[in-house]
Design an enzyme around this catalytic site. Structure first.
Site, PDB file in Angstrom:
ATOM      1  N   ASN A 190      41.937  12.576   8.656  1.00  0.00           N
ATOM      2  CA  ASN A 190      41.230  13.507   7.768  1.00  0.00           C
ATOM      3  C   ASN A 190      41.759  13.466   6.338  1.00  0.00           C
ATOM      4  O   ASN A 190      41.016  13.765   5.389  1.00  0.00           O
ATOM      5  CB  ASN A 190      41.275  14.928   8.329  1.00  0.00           C
TER       6      ASN A 190
ATOM      7  N   HIS B 123      45.787  15.154  18.327  1.00  0.00           N
ATOM      8  CA  HIS B 123      44.474  15.343  17.708  1.00  0.00           C
ATOM      9  C   HIS B 123      43.495  14.284  18.212  1.00  0.00           C
ATOM     10  O   HIS B 123      43.663  13.097  17.920  1.00  0.00           O
ATOM     11  CB  HIS B 123      44.613  15.290  16.181  1.00  0.00           C
TER      12      HIS B 123
ATOM     13  N   GLU C 161      45.719  11.131  17.403  1.00  0.00           N
ATOM     14  CA  GLU C 161      46.828  11.234  16.467  1.00  0.00           C
ATOM     15  C   GLU C 161      47.903  12.112  17.114  1.00  0.00           C
ATOM     16  O   GLU C 161      47.644  13.270  17.435  1.00  0.00           O
ATOM     17  CB  GLU C 161      46.371  11.883  15.155  1.00  0.00           C
TER      18      GLU C 161
ATOM     19  N   SER D 144      42.821  19.989  13.742  1.00  0.00           N
ATOM     20  CA  SER D 144      42.551  18.861  12.859  1.00  0.00           C
ATOM     21  C   SER D 144      43.244  19.038  11.516  1.00  0.00           C
ATOM     22  O   SER D 144      43.354  18.098  10.752  1.00  0.00           O
ATOM     23  CB  SER D 144      41.046  18.708  12.651  1.00  0.00           C
TER      24      SER D 144
HETATM   25  N1  CAA Z   1      29.873  11.076  26.832  1.00  0.00           N
HETATM   26  C1  CAA Z   1      29.449   9.927  27.387  1.00  0.00           C
HETATM   27  N2  CAA Z   1      28.610   9.065  26.773  1.00  0.00           N
HETATM   28  C2  CAA Z   1      28.168   9.398  25.537  1.00  0.00           C
HETATM   29  C3  CAA Z   1      28.573  10.602  24.889  1.00  0.00           C
HETATM   30  C4  CAA Z   1      29.468  11.453  25.590  1.00  0.00           C
HETATM   31  N3  CAA Z   1      29.920  12.604  25.065  1.00  0.00           N
HETATM   32  N4  CAA Z   1      27.967  10.653  23.676  1.00  0.00           N
HETATM   33  C5  CAA Z   1      27.218   9.535  23.559  1.00  0.00           C
HETATM   34  N5  CAA Z   1      27.354   8.769  24.675  1.00  0.00           N
HETATM   35  C6  CAA Z   1      26.744   7.483  24.933  1.00  0.00           C
HETATM   36  C7  CAA Z   1      25.254   7.495  24.821  1.00  0.00           C
HETATM   37  O1  CAA Z   1      24.644   7.859  26.029  1.00  0.00           O
HETATM   38  C8  CAA Z   1      24.923   6.059  24.459  1.00  0.00           C
HETATM   39  O2  CAA Z   1      24.863   5.232  25.625  1.00  0.00           O
HETATM   40  P1  CAA Z   1      23.964   3.895  25.621  1.00  0.00           P
HETATM   41  O3  CAA Z   1      24.609   2.950  24.647  1.00  0.00           O
HETATM   42  O4  CAA Z   1      24.019   3.444  27.025  1.00  0.00           O
HETATM   43  O5  CAA Z   1      22.605   4.370  25.180  1.00  0.00           O
HETATM   44  C9  CAA Z   1      26.143   5.611  23.661  1.00  0.00           C
HETATM   45  O6  CAA Z   1      27.200   6.549  23.957  1.00  0.00           O
HETATM   46  C10 CAA Z   1      25.853   5.604  22.207  1.00  0.00           C
HETATM   47  O7  CAA Z   1      25.338   6.871  21.809  1.00  0.00           O
HETATM   48  P2  CAA Z   1      24.034   7.070  20.928  1.00  0.00           P
HETATM   49  O8  CAA Z   1      23.035   5.987  21.189  1.00  0.00           O
HETATM   50  O9  CAA Z   1      23.609   8.490  21.059  1.00  0.00           O
HETATM   51  O10 CAA Z   1      24.484   6.961  19.442  1.00  0.00           O
HETATM   52  P3  CAA Z   1      25.408   5.927  18.670  1.00  0.00           P
HETATM   53  O11 CAA Z   1      25.162   4.524  19.077  1.00  0.00           O
HETATM   54  O12 CAA Z   1      25.267   6.316  17.246  1.00  0.00           O
HETATM   55  O13 CAA Z   1      26.879   6.276  19.116  1.00  0.00           O
HETATM   56  C11 CAA Z   1      28.738   7.577  18.438  1.00  0.00           C
HETATM   57  C12 CAA Z   1      27.358   7.562  19.048  1.00  0.00           C
HETATM   58  C13 CAA Z   1      29.784   7.014  19.395  1.00  0.00           C
HETATM   59  C14 CAA Z   1      29.053   9.056  18.194  1.00  0.00           C
HETATM   60  C15 CAA Z   1      28.780   6.715  17.129  1.00  0.00           C
HETATM   61  O14 CAA Z   1      27.708   7.019  16.318  1.00  0.00           O
HETATM   62  C16 CAA Z   1      30.057   6.905  16.338  1.00  0.00           C
HETATM   63  O15 CAA Z   1      31.090   6.329  16.651  1.00  0.00           O
HETATM   64  N6  CAA Z   1      29.972   7.741  15.281  1.00  0.00           N
HETATM   65  C17 CAA Z   1      31.124   8.098  14.464  1.00  0.00           C
HETATM   66  C18 CAA Z   1      31.866   9.210  15.149  1.00  0.00           C
HETATM   67  C19 CAA Z   1      33.052   9.636  14.385  1.00  0.00           C
HETATM   68  O16 CAA Z   1      33.375   9.131  13.315  1.00  0.00           O
HETATM   69  N7  CAA Z   1      33.768  10.603  14.960  1.00  0.00           N
HETATM   70  C20 CAA Z   1      34.936  11.153  14.354  1.00  0.00           C
HETATM   71  C21 CAA Z   1      34.549  12.351  13.594  1.00  0.00           C
HETATM   72  S1  CAA Z   1      35.916  12.996  12.734  1.00  0.00           S
HETATM   73  C22 CAA Z   1      36.704  13.935  13.880  1.00  0.00           C
HETATM   74  O17 CAA Z   1      36.325  14.112  14.995  1.00  0.00           O
HETATM   75  C23 CAA Z   1      37.973  14.477  13.394  1.00  0.00           C
HETATM   76  C24 CAA Z   1      37.977  15.815  12.848  1.00  0.00           C
HETATM   77  O18 CAA Z   1      39.029  16.395  12.860  1.00  0.00           O
HETATM   78  C25 CAA Z   1      36.822  16.429  12.178  1.00  0.00           C
END
Ligand code: CAA
Length: 294
Positions: free
Chosen positions: A190, A140, A152, A119
């Protein structure tokens, strides 16, 4: 350049996700860990995610079985020999990554592409551990990999345009949307996300609002899926701190400097969800409560 067989080094949170989406998209995929224990934990994570898709009806039981059958778990780097692309997702340590790439460079066929899921570390610095500078890039992915649409693709000054095309095409075959960026610390996401998260911590320390109100403000006011503190706990406060230090070292700008509160939380082992405590307390995971930090 056509990618037929894929390798993923590391079956942690990111590696298991990358191996999963590769196998789900029809690619025979070799995935390697350093111990049986870590390998079975990673495969367990894949099973759990596939089960969520079958429960939801977005994947049949048959497709799940086929996905699992396309995965070849291993402890040996030599098993990557026939791969056309290997994505590295081991810990964020430049020396460890350089060692892995130097070893892979000797094992893989000449045409094969090497990519890092880092990252924030320099793709160029990893590339110099190999003799395939034209076929080395960054790919990424974002957490959780099976759900997040972005990849990315990172090119260096030495990457061949044909290798870039190969990586962009592969990302599309995974059902992702790739964006192309250059090898600069933080890439696109990031570079913009980390100063925002650090600024949220500063705003909290300066008394702009409570953790819950700042989270609600950004969630409801900007339609973000998570507020900054929920996202910090999700990504990991240790991980964000580490990325911020790399960005600060590259750009020497104050906005990339991690705030003291964050450093103290890392020292205290409050990494967020993974340790059960961060800006929120996850003792009851379904009902996180704000953690008293000031
Ligand atoms: N595999 C399959 N399904 C999954 C899963 C996985 N790993 N994780 C969650 N789900 C499913 C859940 O079962 C749920 O299904 P239903 O809608 O049928 O209930 C659905 O996805 C939604 O999950 P949740 O209800 O638990 O929670 P949510 O609605 O908040 O969604 C999320 C979860 C997709 C993570 C959402 O909150 C989101 O998009 N958050 C932001 C994530 C983000 O910004 N990520 C980037 C981080 S930065 C990075 O990664 C870069 C770095 O270098 C640091």
């Amino acid at each position: 350049m056509e990618i037929r067989k894929v390798g993923v080094v590391g079956c942690g949170l990111m590696g298991s996700g990358i191996a999963q989406v590769s196998a789900m998209s029809g690619f025979p995929t070799v995935v390697r860990e350093v111990s049986d224990e870590l390998l079975s934990a990673g495969l367990g994570r894949i099973e759990k995610s596939l089960a969520k898709f079958t429960e939801k009806g977005t994947m049949t039981a048959d497709q799940k079985a086929q996905t699992l059958a396309r995965l070849k778990p291993t402890l040996k780097l030599e098993d990557f020999a026939g791969c056309d692309l290997v994505v590295e997702a081991v810990i964020e340590n430049l020396e460890r990554k350089r060692e892995v790439f130097a070893a892979l460079d000797k094992i893989l066929a000449q045409h094969a592409l090497l990519a890092s899921n880092t990252s924030s570390l320099s793709i160029t610095e990893m590339m110099t551990a190999t003799r395939r500078r034209e076929r080395f890039l960054g790919m990424h992915f974002f957490n959780p990999v099976p759900l997040m649409k972005l990849v990315e693709v990172v090119k260096t000054v030495a990457t061949d345009p044909a290798a870039v095309e190969g990586a962009l095409d592969f990302a599309k075959k995974l059902g992702k949307t790739p964006v192309l960026t250059n090898d600069r610390a933080g890439f696109i996401v990031n570079r913009l996300l980390v100063p925002y998260l650090l600024d949220a911590v500063r705003a909290f320390e300066e008394g702009f609002g409570t953790i819950e109100d700042i989270d609600a403000g950004m969630k409801l006011g900007c339609n973000h899926p998570m507020g900054p503190f929920t996202l910090l706990d999700f990504v990991g406060i240790d991980t964000t701190y580490y990325i911020a230090e790399i960005l600060f070292a590259e750009y020497r700008e104050k906005r990339f400097a991690p705030p003291p509160l964050m450093k103290r939380m890392v020292m205290a082992g409050m990494y967020g969800r993974k340790t059960g405590k961060g800006f929120y307390d996850y003792s009851d995971p379904k009902n996180p409560k704000v953690n008293q930090l000031l």
